[in-house]
Motif scaffolding. Sequence first.
Motif, PDB file in Angstrom:
ATOM      1  N   LEU A   1      12.175  -5.402   5.491  1.00 24.00           N
ATOM      2  CA  LEU A   1      11.956  -5.880   6.849  1.00 24.00           C
ATOM      3  C   LEU A   1      12.700  -7.188   7.106  1.00 24.00           C
ATOM      4  N   HIS A   2      12.991  -7.450   8.367  1.00 18.47           N
ATOM      5  CA  HIS A   2      13.523  -8.728   8.844  1.00 18.47           C
ATOM      6  C   HIS A   2      14.779  -9.174   8.074  1.00 18.47           C
ATOM      7  N   HIS A   3      15.687  -8.234   7.900  1.00 16.20           N
ATOM      8  CA  HIS A   3      17.009  -8.515   7.320  1.00 16.20           C
ATOM      9  C   HIS A   3      16.923  -9.014   5.875  1.00 16.20           C
ATOM     10  N   THR A   4      15.898  -8.606   5.160  1.00 20.81           N
ATOM     11  CA  THR A   4      15.820  -8.890   3.726  1.00 20.81           C
ATOM     12  C   THR A   4      16.096  -7.594   2.966  1.00 20.81           C
ATOM     13  N   SER A   5      16.432  -7.737   1.697  1.00 21.90           N
ATOM     14  CA  SER A   5      16.757  -6.544   0.912  1.00 21.90           C
ATOM     15  C   SER A   5      16.547  -6.810  -0.571  1.00 21.90           C
ATOM     16  N   LEU A   6      16.518  -5.706  -1.314  1.00 23.59           N
ATOM     17  CA  LEU A   6      16.443  -5.739  -2.776  1.00 23.59           C
ATOM     18  C   LEU A   6      17.702  -5.086  -3.329  1.00 23.59           C
TER      19      LEU A   6
ATOM     20  N   ASN B   1      21.160  -0.809  -3.043  1.00 23.09           N
ATOM     21  CA  ASN B   1      20.460  -1.790  -2.210  1.00 23.09           C
ATOM     22  C   ASN B   1      19.333  -1.112  -1.441  1.00 23.09           C
ATOM     23  N   THR B   2      18.181  -1.785  -1.366  1.00 22.76           N
ATOM     24  CA  THR B   2      17.056  -1.299  -0.564  1.00 22.76           C
ATOM     25  C   THR B   2      16.825  -2.276   0.574  1.00 22.76           C
ATOM     26  N   ASN B   3      16.997  -1.820   1.796  1.00 23.92           N
ATOM     27  CA  ASN B   3      16.758  -2.671   2.956  1.00 23.92           C
ATOM     28  C   ASN B   3      15.259  -2.803   3.208  1.00 23.92           C
TER      29      ASN B   3
ATOM     30  N   ILE C   1       0.850  -1.193   0.000  1.00 25.43           N
ATOM     31  CA  ILE C   1       0.000   0.000   0.000  1.00 25.43           C
ATOM     32  C   ILE C   1       0.881   1.237   0.000  1.00 25.43           C
ATOM     33  N   HIS C   2       0.648   2.094  -0.995  1.00 20.10           N
ATOM     34  CA  HIS C   2       1.431   3.323  -1.098  1.00 20.10           C
ATOM     35  C   HIS C   2       0.773   4.407  -0.261  1.00 20.10           C
TER      36      HIS C   2
ATOM     37  N   ARG D   1       2.323  -1.469   8.648  1.00 21.63           N
ATOM     38  CA  ARG D   1       3.746  -1.387   8.991  1.00 21.63           C
ATOM     39  C   ARG D   1       4.500  -0.867   7.769  1.00 21.63           C
ATOM     40  N   GLU D   2       5.347   0.126   8.001  1.00 18.37           N
ATOM     41  CA  GLU D   2       6.120   0.690   6.892  1.00 18.37           C
ATOM     42  C   GLU D   2       7.278  -0.239   6.549  1.00 18.37           C
ATOM     43  N   VAL D   3       7.428  -0.532   5.253  1.00 13.63           N
ATOM     44  CA  VAL D   3       8.502  -1.395   4.773  1.00 13.63           C
ATOM     45  C   VAL D   3       9.665  -0.539   4.278  1.00 13.63           C
ATOM     46  N   VAL D   4       9.371   0.331   3.329  1.00 16.56           N
ATOM     47  CA  VAL D   4      10.325   1.349   2.888  1.00 16.56           C
ATOM     48  C   VAL D   4       9.549   2.668   2.854  1.00 16.56           C
ATOM     49  N   ARG D   5      10.239   3.735   2.735  1.00 21.24           N
ATOM     50  CA  ARG D   5       9.594   5.051   2.811  1.00 21.24           C
ATOM     51  C   ARG D   5       8.429   5.145   1.821  1.00 21.24           C
ATOM     52  N   GLY D   6       7.247   5.377   2.364  1.00 16.97           N
ATOM     53  CA  GLY D   6       6.068   5.558   1.521  1.00 16.97           C
ATOM     54  C   GLY D   6       5.338   4.285   1.166  1.00 16.97           C
ATOM     55  N   TRP D   7       5.840   3.108   1.600  1.00  9.82           N
ATOM     56  CA  TRP D   7       5.215   1.832   1.260  1.00  9.82           C
ATOM     57  C   TRP D   7       4.969   1.009   2.524  1.00  9.82           C
ATOM     58  N   TYR D   8       3.763   0.444   2.611  1.00  3.52           N
ATOM     59  CA  TYR D   8       3.310  -0.252   3.811  1.00  3.52           C
ATOM     60  C   TYR D   8       2.723  -1.615   3.455  1.00  3.52           C
TER      61      TYR D   8
END
Length: 297
Positions: free
Chosen positions: A124-129, A120-122, A26-27, A46-53
């Motif tokens: 949740l829970h030590h995962t990343s893109l 790299n985009t961090n 959800i943006h 819960r926010e995952v990255v800035r602006g995305w939940y």
Amino acid sequence: MATPAEKLAVALAALQTLQQRGLAAIHTDELSVQNRVLLTKQGFLREVVRGWYIPVRPDERPGDSTSWYANYWDFCARYLESRYGDQWLVNADHSLQWHAGNHAVPAQLMIKAPVATNFNTNLLHHTSLFHLQGSLPPDEQRMDINGIRMFTLPAALVYCSQSIYTQAETDARTALALIRNAADVLGILLEGGHSTIAGRLAGAFRNMGRERIADDITAAMRTAGYEIRETDPFDTLLAAELSFRDRSPYANRIRLLWQQMRAQVLRVFPAAPGIAADKAAYLKSIEDAYVMDAYHS
């Protein structure tokens, strides 16, 4: 003036509307500021990255990763679509694992996009893109499964890393078992002049007992004028008996996993108790347990 409970009800209704549309990511623009802040504060977002939940259960405890792992692939699909449109795809190794029926959440998902800038985009829970800049293969070598853009199976086998044959052997063997004949991969091998990869694939198929495909790959590459040296990328020989007719990866995946785990299970499996010496007592114990067994069944 609305009560706090009424405000929360309004916010939850807005969230429900988004979820009914099948949105797992959800943006911030899709909720009003008031609703977003309230839902986040009350533990429904819960926010995952800035602006995305992502939506979460309000009773989740710190460190609980259930909601993240349940929404991971849907989140990545929508987040990446918003960023790159249709000009992205997961790398060949992750594509191969998807085709092999392995949808486990990776510690780092590598995606390729022409406009990415190697960052790299961090999550949740030590995962990343990891956003890798690179050109995409032709359209016929790409596909979309549930919003995840990836290499087709033949392209994934051609472009995957050599290490996947040892680090993810079950996935590699499952994917190879889905190939029907050499023609599935020969077009890509010949067009790109991939003689080294052709030798590796031929060795992998021969390890799998698929001599015909291995011979056809080496013959076609040599006929086209390429020098090819066959190498086996696996560390072990195939021990399980696989079916090469199944179009679903899961049957062979189960066979391979069982073969891999069987020795470990046997080491801890208790010895068979054998036939009871007191047959009458044994039969009585069965009769005594009958009612309870019938109840549970």
